[in-house]
Design a protein around this motif. Structure first.
Motif, short mmCIF file in Angstrom:
data_model
loop_
_atom_site.label_atom_id
_atom_site.label_comp_id
_atom_site.label_asym_id
_atom_site.label_seq_id
_atom_site.Cartn_x
_atom_site.Cartn_y
_atom_site.Cartn_z
N MET A 284 0.75 -1.23 -0.12
CA MET A 284 0.27 0.35 -0.22
C MET A 284 1.07 1.36 -0.33
N LEU A 285 2.04 1.20 1.50
CA LEU A 285 3.05 2.12 0.86
C LEU A 285 3.46 2.35 -0.59
N LEU A 286 3.60 1.57 -1.37
CA LEU A 286 4.77 1.99 -2.27
C LEU A 286 3.64 2.13 -3.78
N ALA A 287 2.59 1.63 -3.51
CA ALA A 287 0.89 2.09 -4.18
C ALA A 287 0.45 3.47 -4.13
N SER A 288 1.33 4.49 -3.00
CA SER A 288 0.35 5.11 -2.60
C SER A 288 1.60 6.56 -2.99
N THR A 289 2.59 5.93 -4.30
CA THR A 289 3.78 6.76 -3.91
C THR A 289 3.65 7.39 -5.50
N SER A 290 4.82 8.46 -6.14
CA SER A 290 3.78 8.94 -7.43
C SER A 290 5.18 7.71 -8.61
N ILE A 291 3.95 6.64 -8.21
CA ILE A 291 4.03 6.30 -9.73
C ILE A 291 2.93 6.03 -11.12
N PRO A 292 2.73 5.52 -11.45
CA PRO A 292 1.85 5.35 -13.20
C PRO A 292 0.44 4.67 -12.08
N VAL A 293 -0.41 5.12 -12.70
CA VAL A 293 -1.37 4.84 -12.04
C VAL A 293 -2.06 3.40 -12.10
N GLN A 294 -1.77 2.90 -13.54
CA GLN A 294 -1.88 2.14 -13.78
C GLN A 294 -1.03 0.73 -12.56
N VAL A 295 0.73 0.64 -12.67
CA VAL A 295 1.03 0.38 -11.13
C VAL A 295 0.27 0.50 -9.89
N LYS A 296 0.00 1.39 -9.74
CA LYS A 296 -0.86 1.75 -8.55
C LYS A 296 -2.03 0.56 -7.71
N THR A 297 -2.71 0.50 -9.90
CA THR A 297 -4.19 -0.32 -8.99
C THR A 297 -3.47 -1.58 -8.91
N ILE A 298 -2.86 -1.80 -9.67
CA ILE A 298 -1.98 -3.51 -9.60
C ILE A 298 -1.18 -3.35 -7.69
N LEU A 299 -1.09 -2.77 -7.93
CA LEU A 299 -0.79 -2.84 -5.86
C LEU A 299 -1.86 -3.34 -4.74
N TRP A 300 -2.15 -2.00 -5.76
CA TRP A 300 -3.37 -2.04 -4.38
C TRP A 300 -4.68 -3.45 -4.60
N ALA A 301 -4.49 -3.64 -5.26
CA ALA A 301 -5.45 -4.68 -5.32
C ALA A 301 -4.53 -5.98 -5.48
N SER A 302 -3.22 -6.04 -5.32
CA SER A 302 -2.44 -7.12 -4.93
C SER A 302 -1.81 -7.51 -2.90
N SER A 303 -2.90 -6.21 -2.98
CA SER A 303 -2.55 -6.34 -0.94
C SER A 303 -3.87 -7.76 -0.84
N GLY A 304 -4.89 -7.21 -1.22
CA GLY A 304 -5.64 -8.58 -1.03
C GLY A 304 -5.18 -9.80 -0.69
N LEU A 305 -4.15 -10.16 -1.65
CA LEU A 305 -3.32 -11.98 -0.88
C LEU A 305 -2.85 -11.72 0.02
N LEU A 306 -2.15 -11.41 0.55
CA LEU A 306 -2.01 -10.73 1.49
C LEU A 306 -2.95 -10.11 2.80
N LEU A 307 -3.90 -10.07 2.74
CA LEU A 307 -4.58 -9.34 3.62
C LEU A 307 -5.61 -11.01 4.14
N ALA A 308 -5.76 -11.38 2.96
CA ALA A 308 -6.62 -12.87 3.04
C ALA A 308 -6.94 -13.43 4.46
N PRO A 309 -6.00 -13.65 4.65
CA PRO A 309 -5.88 -14.60 6.00
C PRO A 309 -6.19 -14.14 7.55
N ALA A 310 -6.46 -12.93 7.46
CA ALA A 310 -6.17 -11.44 8.38
C ALA A 310 -7.49 -11.89 9.12
N TYR A 311 -8.40 -11.41 9.07
CA TYR A 311 -9.89 -11.51 9.31
C TYR A 311 -10.14 -13.41 10.11
N PRO A 312 -10.29 -14.24 9.49
CA PRO A 312 -10.58 -15.14 10.10
C PRO A 312 -9.57 -15.69 10.74
#
Length: 388
Positions: A284-312
């Protein structure tokens, strides 16, 4: 098929049905506004009553510890059915508000009891079992909006979507109660009934660190779900890219739970939350930097793979520490998660309007850093010990 596996399948199916009922509202709002001649503020308040009722989940969990989890699961599905039936037929706005609140009560009770029930049955592999159970949410939350959209396009009314789900919820309620009683002799179900187990009133206070982890995690996840498209569009993303980002984020959470499930109990619960917290924050921090917006969207979406098991895993951690109070603790986790969703919707909107999207987006990685830090600090301070 082994009795435990049959109960898990029944739990996942119930979760799918519940998730459909809980997520039908999105496509229904425009038709609801048009039919009842309501503005955005009023319809927003009425719909929010469904989420607000989630704070009663801790009470539903307490009831499940006292009277048996299968009974409260069946009751919660029945309550949701009543709410859905009311939504399909009541013409007045205040009655619809009551219907949404009743639906939300059923949702909260269900979350508290079903998670504790599966945790109890699979006590040797709680983390894996609860992560697999939550796959049902991914399926149902995807099907719910699609189902309501199809109903509206085919029949021109949003009410039919709730009417159709009512008998399914009613059938699931009856089936769950009958089926669990039928095979209970083959499965160790240790529900405390009739007050045989004393649950001290201070238990939620003792487990406050875990409750805060749930608050911060759902603050991030649902805050992203609600606001990330607007933040990305403000930074130059197209509507399609922004919408796909959130869709892929939730899809990867579902996939991630399947991937993580075999490892959660082996890694220890606090370590899973620590790794997912800092890993998600880094993306998320990488996605918040000044990078192309297409890269931002990939990084934001990819964080879901890491956050997946946390709530259960939070639920598994709590119920493993105090199994006899599993329903109460599971309900408390959902209550704090509901509050996190409510606060994030308000706070991110306030920051966005006053400081802009660049600043507002930083609350998401910050919340995940706090999740990781809290799990590490409290890993051995009486809320998990060696179990965690």
């Amino acid at each position: 098929m082994h009795a435990k596996k049959r109960l898990m399948i029944l739990g996942i199916l119930s979760y799918v049905i519940y998730a459909i009922a809980a997520t039908e509202i999105g496509p229904a709002i425009p038709g609801m506004r048009s039919e009842l001649k309501l503005d955005e503020a009023i319809i927003g308040f009425v719909v929010s009553l469904q989420s607000l009722a989630g704070v009663l989940a801790v009470f539903g969990g307490f009831l499940s510890d006292r009277f048996g989890k299968p009974m409260i699961i069946a009751l919660s599905l029945g309550i949701m059915g009543v709410g859905a039936l009311m939504l399909s037929s009541l013409p007045l706005i205040w009655l619809l508000g009551a219907a949404f609140f009743i639906l939300g009560v059923g949702i909260g009770f269900f979350e508290a009891s079903i998670n504790a029930f599966i945790s109890e049955i699979y006590h040797e592999k709680r983390g894996m079992a609860i992560n697999l159970l939550h796959i049902g949410w991914g399926i149902g939350s995807t099907a719910g909006p699609l189902f309501m959209t199809l109903v509206i396009l085919s029949y021109g009314t949003w009410r039919l979507g709730y009417f159709v789900i009512f008998p399914i919820l009613a059938a699931a309620s009856i089936m769950f109660l009958i089926y669990t009683k039928t095979i209970s002799s083959h499965v160790s179900i240790k529900d405390s009934k009739g007050g045989s187990t004393k649950i001290e009133s201070s238990i939620v206070v003792r487990f406050l660190p875990l409750m805060m982890i749930a608050f911060l995690l759902v603050f991030c996840q649902l805050g992203m779900s609600n606001w990330l498209p607007s933040l990305l569009i403000d930074q130059g993303s197209s509507i399609t890219e922004a919408g796909l980002t959130v869709g892929i984020f939730w899809a990867l959470i579902g996939i991630g739970r399947v991937i993580w499930a075999p490892f959660v109990d082996k890694f220890r619960y606090w370590r899973v939350i620590f790794l997912t917290g800092f890993g998600g924050a880094a993306l998320m921090l990488l996605a918040s930097t000044s990078i192309p917006v297409q890269v931002k969207t990939i990084l934001w979406a990819s964080s879901g793979l890491l956050l997946a098991p946390a709530y259960p895993t939070i639920i598994a951690w709590a119920t493993a520490t105090r199994p006899e109070a599993g329903g109460t603790l599971s309900g408390a986790v959902y209550t704090f998660a509901t509050l996190g969703s409510f606060v994030s919707t308000l706070l991110v909107g306030l920051l966005f309007s006053s400081l802009g999207s660049t600043t507002a987006q930083l609350v998401f990685p910050l919340s995940m850093i706090l999740v990781a830090a809290t799990s590490y600090i409290f890993r051995n301070l009486g809320i998990g010990g060696d179990i965690a």
